[in-house]
Design a protein around this motif. Sequence first.
Motif, PDB file in Angstrom:
ATOM      1  N   ASP A   1       1.710   6.941 -18.749  1.00 30.91           N
ATOM      2  CA  ASP A   1       2.723   6.997 -17.105  1.00 30.91           C
ATOM      3  C   ASP A   1       2.860   5.439 -17.123  1.00 30.91           C
ATOM      4  O   ASP A   1       1.707   4.944 -17.115  1.00 30.91           O
ATOM      5  CB  ASP A   1       2.765   7.957 -16.274  1.00 30.91           C
ATOM      6  CG  ASP A   1       3.559   8.941 -15.564  1.00 30.91           C
ATOM      7  OD1 ASP A   1       4.165   7.779 -15.697  1.00 30.91           O
ATOM      8  OD2 ASP A   1       3.583   9.275 -14.282  1.00 30.91           O
ATOM      9  N   ILE A   2       3.737   4.996 -17.358  1.00 30.79           N
ATOM     10  CA  ILE A   2       4.767   3.788 -17.012  1.00 30.79           C
ATOM     11  C   ILE A   2       4.149   3.438 -15.551  1.00 30.79           C
ATOM     12  O   ILE A   2       4.100   2.341 -14.797  1.00 30.79           O
ATOM     13  CB  ILE A   2       5.748   3.647 -17.580  1.00 30.79           C
ATOM     14  CG1 ILE A   2       6.168   2.297 -17.444  1.00 30.79           C
ATOM     15  CG2 ILE A   2       6.944   4.479 -16.441  1.00 30.79           C
ATOM     16  CD1 ILE A   2       5.277   1.158 -18.384  1.00 30.79           C
ATOM     17  N   LEU A   3       4.552   4.385 -14.146  1.00 35.98           N
ATOM     18  CA  LEU A   3       4.775   3.832 -13.428  1.00 35.98           C
ATOM     19  C   LEU A   3       3.202   3.950 -12.533  1.00 35.98           C
ATOM     20  O   LEU A   3       2.433   2.937 -11.540  1.00 35.98           O
ATOM     21  CB  LEU A   3       5.154   5.779 -11.978  1.00 35.98           C
ATOM     22  CG  LEU A   3       6.778   5.960 -11.987  1.00 35.98           C
ATOM     23  CD1 LEU A   3       6.588   6.932 -11.095  1.00 35.98           C
ATOM     24  CD2 LEU A   3       7.291   4.233 -11.755  1.00 35.98           C
ATOM     25  N   LEU A   4       1.846   4.827 -13.584  1.00 34.71           N
ATOM     26  CA  LEU A   4       0.383   4.000 -12.935  1.00 34.71           C
ATOM     27  C   LEU A   4       0.090   2.492 -13.257  1.00 34.71           C
ATOM     28  O   LEU A   4      -0.345   1.933 -12.214  1.00 34.71           O
ATOM     29  CB  LEU A   4      -0.168   5.038 -13.839  1.00 34.71           C
ATOM     30  CG  LEU A   4      -1.555   4.478 -13.570  1.00 34.71           C
ATOM     31  CD1 LEU A   4      -1.850   4.923 -12.590  1.00 34.71           C
ATOM     32  CD2 LEU A   4      -2.396   5.284 -14.453  1.00 34.71           C
ATOM     33  N   VAL A   5       1.345   1.387 -13.261  1.00 33.77           N
ATOM     34  CA  VAL A   5       1.223  -0.107 -13.513  1.00 33.77           C
ATOM     35  C   VAL A   5       1.424  -0.284 -12.132  1.00 33.77           C
ATOM     36  O   VAL A   5       0.297  -0.911 -11.692  1.00 33.77           O
ATOM     37  CB  VAL A   5       1.919  -0.354 -14.958  1.00 33.77           C
ATOM     38  CG1 VAL A   5       1.682  -1.830 -14.850  1.00 33.77           C
ATOM     39  CG2 VAL A   5       1.147   0.351 -16.545  1.00 33.77           C
ATOM     40  N   PRO A   6       2.993   0.293 -11.804  1.00 31.66           N
ATOM     41  CA  PRO A   6       3.192  -0.379 -10.737  1.00 31.66           C
ATOM     42  C   PRO A   6       2.150  -0.249  -9.856  1.00 31.66           C
ATOM     43  O   PRO A   6       2.092  -0.796  -8.278  1.00 31.66           O
ATOM     44  CB  PRO A   6       4.051  -0.782 -10.199  1.00 31.66           C
ATOM     45  CG  PRO A   6       4.747   0.594 -11.297  1.00 31.66           C
ATOM     46  CD  PRO A   6       3.518   0.506 -12.534  1.00 31.66           C
TER      47      PRO A   6
ATOM     48  N   LEU B   1       4.625   5.599  -5.261  1.00 30.75           N
ATOM     49  CA  LEU B   1       4.349   5.589  -7.025  1.00 30.75           C
ATOM     50  C   LEU B   1       3.193   6.762  -7.389  1.00 30.75           C
ATOM     51  O   LEU B   1       4.219   7.346  -8.289  1.00 30.75           O
ATOM     52  CB  LEU B   1       4.874   4.617  -7.258  1.00 30.75           C
ATOM     53  CG  LEU B   1       5.830   3.180  -7.411  1.00 30.75           C
ATOM     54  CD1 LEU B   1       5.778   2.128  -7.427  1.00 30.75           C
ATOM     55  CD2 LEU B   1       7.774   3.957  -7.690  1.00 30.75           C
ATOM     56  N   GLY B   2       2.726   6.292  -7.249  1.00 28.85           N
ATOM     57  CA  GLY B   2       1.316   7.597  -7.593  1.00 28.85           C
ATOM     58  C   GLY B   2       1.734   8.299  -7.614  1.00 28.85           C
ATOM     59  O   GLY B   2       1.520   9.703  -7.994  1.00 28.85           O
ATOM     60  N   ALA B   3       1.968   9.088  -6.209  1.00 24.63           N
ATOM     61  CA  ALA B   3       2.223  10.240  -5.313  1.00 24.63           C
ATOM     62  C   ALA B   3       3.742  11.576  -7.016  1.00 24.63           C
ATOM     63  O   ALA B   3       3.088  12.102  -7.280  1.00 24.63           O
ATOM     64  CB  ALA B   3       2.839  10.864  -4.199  1.00 24.63           C
ATOM     65  N   TYR B   4       4.158  10.022  -6.599  1.00 18.10           N
ATOM     66  CA  TYR B   4       5.620  10.837  -7.461  1.00 18.10           C
ATOM     67  C   TYR B   4       5.202  11.014  -8.877  1.00 18.10           C
ATOM     68  O   TYR B   4       5.649  12.037 -10.006  1.00 18.10           O
ATOM     69  CB  TYR B   4       6.475  10.289  -7.757  1.00 18.10           C
ATOM     70  CG  TYR B   4       7.889   9.967  -7.986  1.00 18.10           C
ATOM     71  CD1 TYR B   4       8.731  10.590  -7.784  1.00 18.10           C
ATOM     72  CD2 TYR B   4       8.377   9.292  -9.745  1.00 18.10           C
ATOM     73  CE1 TYR B   4       9.825  11.446  -9.100  1.00 18.10           C
ATOM     74  CE2 TYR B   4       9.228   9.840 -10.079  1.00 18.10           C
ATOM     75  CZ  TYR B   4      10.345  10.617  -9.659  1.00 18.10           C
ATOM     76  OH  TYR B   4      11.289  11.062 -10.356  1.00 18.10           O
TER      77      TYR B   4
ATOM     78  N   LEU C   1      -6.993   8.296 -10.072  1.00 15.21           N
ATOM     79  CA  LEU C   1      -6.626   6.677 -10.934  1.00 15.21           C
ATOM     80  C   LEU C   1      -6.529   5.744  -9.431  1.00 15.21           C
ATOM     81  O   LEU C   1      -6.358   4.923  -8.962  1.00 15.21           O
ATOM     82  CB  LEU C   1      -6.122   6.425 -11.851  1.00 15.21           C
ATOM     83  CG  LEU C   1      -6.571   7.119 -13.128  1.00 15.21           C
ATOM     84  CD1 LEU C   1      -5.602   7.558 -14.511  1.00 15.21           C
ATOM     85  CD2 LEU C   1      -7.475   6.345 -13.803  1.00 15.21           C
ATOM     86  N   VAL C   2      -4.932   6.843  -9.097  1.00 17.13           N
ATOM     87  CA  VAL C   2      -4.591   6.150  -7.817  1.00 17.13           C
ATOM     88  C   VAL C   2      -5.385   5.520  -6.529  1.00 17.13           C
ATOM     89  O   VAL C   2      -5.549   3.844  -5.891  1.00 17.13           O
ATOM     90  CB  VAL C   2      -2.916   5.944  -7.297  1.00 17.13           C
ATOM     91  CG1 VAL C   2      -2.705   5.533  -6.005  1.00 17.13           C
ATOM     92  CG2 VAL C   2      -1.858   5.809  -8.022  1.00 17.13           C
ATOM     93  N   ALA C   3      -6.213   6.323  -6.156  1.00 17.29           N
ATOM     94  CA  ALA C   3      -7.094   6.107  -5.248  1.00 17.29           C
ATOM     95  C   ALA C   3      -8.451   5.094  -5.615  1.00 17.29           C
ATOM     96  O   ALA C   3      -8.578   5.319  -4.901  1.00 17.29           O
ATOM     97  CB  ALA C   3      -7.624   7.693  -4.881  1.00 17.29           C
TER      98      ALA C   3
ATOM     99  N   ILE D   1       0.854  -1.192   0.561  1.00 16.24           N
ATOM    100  CA  ILE D   1      -0.324  -0.330   0.105  1.00 16.24           C
ATOM    101  C   ILE D   1       0.986   1.277  -0.269  1.00 16.24           C
ATOM    102  O   ILE D   1       0.254   2.307  -1.056  1.00 16.24           O
ATOM    103  CB  ILE D   1      -0.952   0.151   1.458  1.00 16.24           C
ATOM    104  CG1 ILE D   1      -1.690  -1.205   1.144  1.00 16.24           C
ATOM    105  CG2 ILE D   1      -2.026   1.002   1.392  1.00 16.24           C
ATOM    106  CD1 ILE D   1      -2.940  -1.822   2.675  1.00 16.24           C
ATOM    107  N   GLY D   2       1.913   0.877   0.868  1.00 20.12           N
ATOM    108  CA  GLY D   2       3.165   2.637   0.437  1.00 20.12           C
ATOM    109  C   GLY D   2       3.441   2.484  -0.549  1.00 20.12           C
ATOM    110  O   GLY D   2       3.299   3.859  -0.774  1.00 20.12           O
TER     111      GLY D   2
END
Length: 113
Positions: free
Chosen positions: A82-87, A26-29, A40-42, A20-21
Amino acid sequence: MRIARPVLARLYLVAGGLLIGTGLFLGAYASLHTPLISALVASYLASGILFSEAFSSDKPYFYVLASALLAITIGCSILMPDILLVPSGACSVLGPILVSWGLRELRKEGAKP
């Protein structure tokens, strides 16, 4: 070698919290460049929470809500560059599920977290 149930439950709880952390970090970055990613992360985190509630309470409508929310969120994520959205999404969905498994194992054992 078999791992004792309370130890396994605590491992699930720790791994779920770390996921979760990680997902939120990653979502914040990623949202520094595109602010829509935080929404989307939320949504990923909310669908993970709904899945974990469905696992622990055996209510089928939670599965339906979680699946619908996850499908909508994945559809919106496909459009994001953005590629960081997947992980981030994967960690945000799997984290609450692992926490739910850990709490269920602790309830079976009768131990307190």
